[in-house]
Design a protein around this motif. Structure first.
Motif, PDB file in Angstrom:
ATOM      1  N   LYS A 151       0.864  -1.184   0.000  1.00  0.00           N
ATOM      2  CA  LYS A 151       0.000   0.000   0.000  1.00  0.00           C
ATOM      3  C   LYS A 151       0.896   1.227   0.000  1.00  0.00           C
ATOM      4  N   LEU A 152       0.531   2.218  -0.799  1.00  0.00           N
ATOM      5  CA  LEU A 152       1.255   3.487  -0.818  1.00  0.00           C
ATOM      6  C   LEU A 152       0.459   4.515  -0.025  1.00  0.00           C
ATOM      7  N   GLN A 153       1.140   5.192   0.863  1.00  0.00           N
ATOM      8  CA  GLN A 153       0.508   6.204   1.703  1.00  0.00           C
ATOM      9  C   GLN A 153       0.811   7.582   1.137  1.00  0.00           C
ATOM     10  N   ASP A 154      -0.218   8.403   0.976  1.00  0.00           N
ATOM     11  CA  ASP A 154      -0.097   9.791   0.515  1.00  0.00           C
ATOM     12  C   ASP A 154       0.379   9.923  -0.929  1.00  0.00           C
ATOM     13  N   LEU A 155      -0.080   9.040  -1.795  1.00  0.00           N
ATOM     14  CA  LEU A 155       0.181   9.179  -3.236  1.00  0.00           C
ATOM     15  C   LEU A 155      -0.893  10.125  -3.777  1.00  0.00           C
ATOM     16  N   ASP A 156      -0.475  11.329  -4.197  1.00  0.00           N
ATOM     17  CA  ASP A 156      -1.439  12.381  -4.530  1.00  0.00           C
ATOM     18  C   ASP A 156      -1.576  12.680  -6.014  1.00  0.00           C
ATOM     19  N   CYS A 157      -0.773  12.051  -6.862  1.00  0.00           N
ATOM     20  CA  CYS A 157      -0.712  12.496  -8.254  1.00  0.00           C
ATOM     21  C   CYS A 157      -0.563  11.301  -9.198  1.00  0.00           C
ATOM     22  N   ALA A 158      -1.457  11.189 -10.172  1.00  0.00           N
ATOM     23  CA  ALA A 158      -1.394  10.089 -11.141  1.00  0.00           C
ATOM     24  C   ALA A 158      -0.136  10.175 -12.002  1.00  0.00           C
ATOM     25  N   HIS A 159       0.256  11.380 -12.350  1.00  0.00           N
ATOM     26  CA  HIS A 159       1.472  11.565 -13.148  1.00  0.00           C
ATOM     27  C   HIS A 159       2.701  11.103 -12.349  1.00  0.00           C
ATOM     28  N   CYS A 160       2.716  11.420 -11.062  1.00  0.00           N
ATOM     29  CA  CYS A 160       3.818  10.987 -10.196  1.00  0.00           C
ATOM     30  C   CYS A 160       3.849   9.459 -10.095  1.00  0.00           C
ATOM     31  N   ALA A 161       2.685   8.839 -10.029  1.00  0.00           N
ATOM     32  CA  ALA A 161       2.622   7.376  -9.971  1.00  0.00           C
ATOM     33  C   ALA A 161       3.267   6.766 -11.209  1.00  0.00           C
ATOM     34  N   ALA A 162       3.015   7.346 -12.375  1.00  0.00           N
ATOM     35  CA  ALA A 162       3.617   6.855 -13.618  1.00  0.00           C
ATOM     36  C   ALA A 162       5.131   7.046 -13.598  1.00  0.00           C
ATOM     37  N   LYS A 163       5.587   8.185 -13.075  1.00  0.00           N
ATOM     38  CA  LYS A 163       7.028   8.431 -12.979  1.00  0.00           C
ATOM     39  C   LYS A 163       7.689   7.449 -12.013  1.00  0.00           C
ATOM     40  N   MET A 164       7.011   7.141 -10.911  1.00  0.00           N
ATOM     41  CA  MET A 164       7.535   6.165  -9.945  1.00  0.00           C
ATOM     42  C   MET A 164       7.661   4.792 -10.585  1.00  0.00           C
ATOM     43  N   GLU A 165       6.619   4.401 -11.326  1.00  0.00           N
ATOM     44  CA  GLU A 165       6.624   3.101 -11.995  1.00  0.00           C
ATOM     45  C   GLU A 165       7.808   3.000 -12.956  1.00  0.00           C
ATOM     46  N   ASP A 166       8.029   4.030 -13.754  1.00  0.00           N
ATOM     47  CA  ASP A 166       9.159   4.038 -14.694  1.00  0.00           C
ATOM     48  C   ASP A 166      10.490   3.926 -13.954  1.00  0.00           C
ATOM     49  N   ALA A 167      10.653   4.698 -12.880  1.00  0.00           N
ATOM     50  CA  ALA A 167      11.910   4.701 -12.127  1.00  0.00           C
ATOM     51  C   ALA A 167      12.177   3.338 -11.490  1.00  0.00           C
ATOM     52  N   ILE A 168      11.155   2.729 -10.908  1.00  0.00           N
ATOM     53  CA  ILE A 168      11.329   1.428 -10.245  1.00  0.00           C
ATOM     54  C   ILE A 168      11.621   0.342 -11.265  1.00  0.00           C
ATOM     55  N   ASN A 169      10.989   0.401 -12.430  1.00  0.00           N
ATOM     56  CA  ASN A 169      11.243  -0.590 -13.472  1.00  0.00           C
ATOM     57  C   ASN A 169      12.676  -0.537 -13.986  1.00  0.00           C
ATOM     58  N   LYS A 170      13.351   0.604 -13.836  1.00  0.00           N
ATOM     59  CA  LYS A 170      14.738   0.737 -14.292  1.00  0.00           C
ATOM     60  C   LYS A 170      15.752   0.216 -13.278  1.00  0.00           C
ATOM     61  N   LEU A 171      15.307  -0.099 -12.057  1.00  0.00           N
ATOM     62  CA  LEU A 171      16.220  -0.586 -11.025  1.00  0.00           C
ATOM     63  C   LEU A 171      16.731  -1.985 -11.367  1.00  0.00           C
ATOM     64  N   ASP A 172      17.985  -2.226 -11.023  1.00  0.00           N
ATOM     65  CA  ASP A 172      18.598  -3.529 -11.261  1.00  0.00           C
ATOM     66  C   ASP A 172      17.911  -4.594 -10.405  1.00  0.00           C
ATOM     67  N   GLY A 173      17.505  -5.685 -11.026  1.00  0.00           N
ATOM     68  CA  GLY A 173      16.864  -6.779 -10.307  1.00  0.00           C
ATOM     69  C   GLY A 173      15.353  -6.782 -10.409  1.00  0.00           C
ATOM     70  N   VAL A 174      14.775  -5.712 -10.951  1.00  0.00           N
ATOM     71  CA  VAL A 174      13.309  -5.635 -11.079  1.00  0.00           C
ATOM     72  C   VAL A 174      12.881  -6.299 -12.384  1.00  0.00           C
ATOM     73  N   ASN A 175      11.961  -7.260 -12.273  1.00  0.00           N
ATOM     74  CA  ASN A 175      11.380  -7.879 -13.464  1.00  0.00           C
ATOM     75  C   ASN A 175      10.234  -7.016 -13.985  1.00  0.00           C
ATOM     76  N   LYS A 176       9.356  -6.596 -13.058  1.00  0.00           N
ATOM     77  CA  LYS A 176       8.235  -5.732 -13.425  1.00  0.00           C
ATOM     78  C   LYS A 176       7.693  -5.066 -12.171  1.00  0.00           C
ATOM     79  N   ALA A 177       7.396  -3.789 -12.304  1.00  0.00           N
ATOM     80  CA  ALA A 177       6.778  -3.042 -11.198  1.00  0.00           C
ATOM     81  C   ALA A 177       5.609  -2.254 -11.756  1.00  0.00           C
ATOM     82  N   THR A 178       4.536  -2.176 -10.977  1.00  0.00           N
ATOM     83  CA  THR A 178       3.393  -1.359 -11.358  1.00  0.00           C
ATOM     84  C   THR A 178       2.974  -0.510 -10.161  1.00  0.00           C
TER      85      THR A 178
END
Length: 72
Positions: free
Chosen positions: A6-33
């Motif tokens: 669960k994410l606490q205090d996620l206020d912006c849909a655009h920010c959520a998309a940016k977070m998803e992109d950043a996490i998917n670029k991390l080494d070891g991540v197969n898929k993040a949403t």
């Protein structure tokens, strides 16, 4: 390994998309949403790197939206 958080205090849909992109670029991540509607983070990452991935994901999230936290 795949886990949902669960994410606490996620206020912006655009920010959520940016977070998803950043996490998917991390080494070891197969898929993040990141779902703004359900306020959930789903991470599928390599078992041996999972804790490290989650630590890095928390840092990426706070860079994008400082008030947003992952509820472990």
């Amino acid at each position: 390994m795949k886990k949902k958080y669960k994410l606490q205090d996620l206020d912006c849909a655009h920010c959520a998309a940016k977070m998803e992109d950043a996490i998917n670029k991390l080494d070891g991540v197969n898929k993040a949403t990141v779902s703004f509607m359900t306020q959930k983070l789903t991470v599928d990452a390599e078992d041996e790197k999972f804790d490290e991935v989650m630590e890095q994901a928390a840092k990426e999230i706070s860079k994008i939206e400082p008030d947003c936290k992952i509820q472990f």
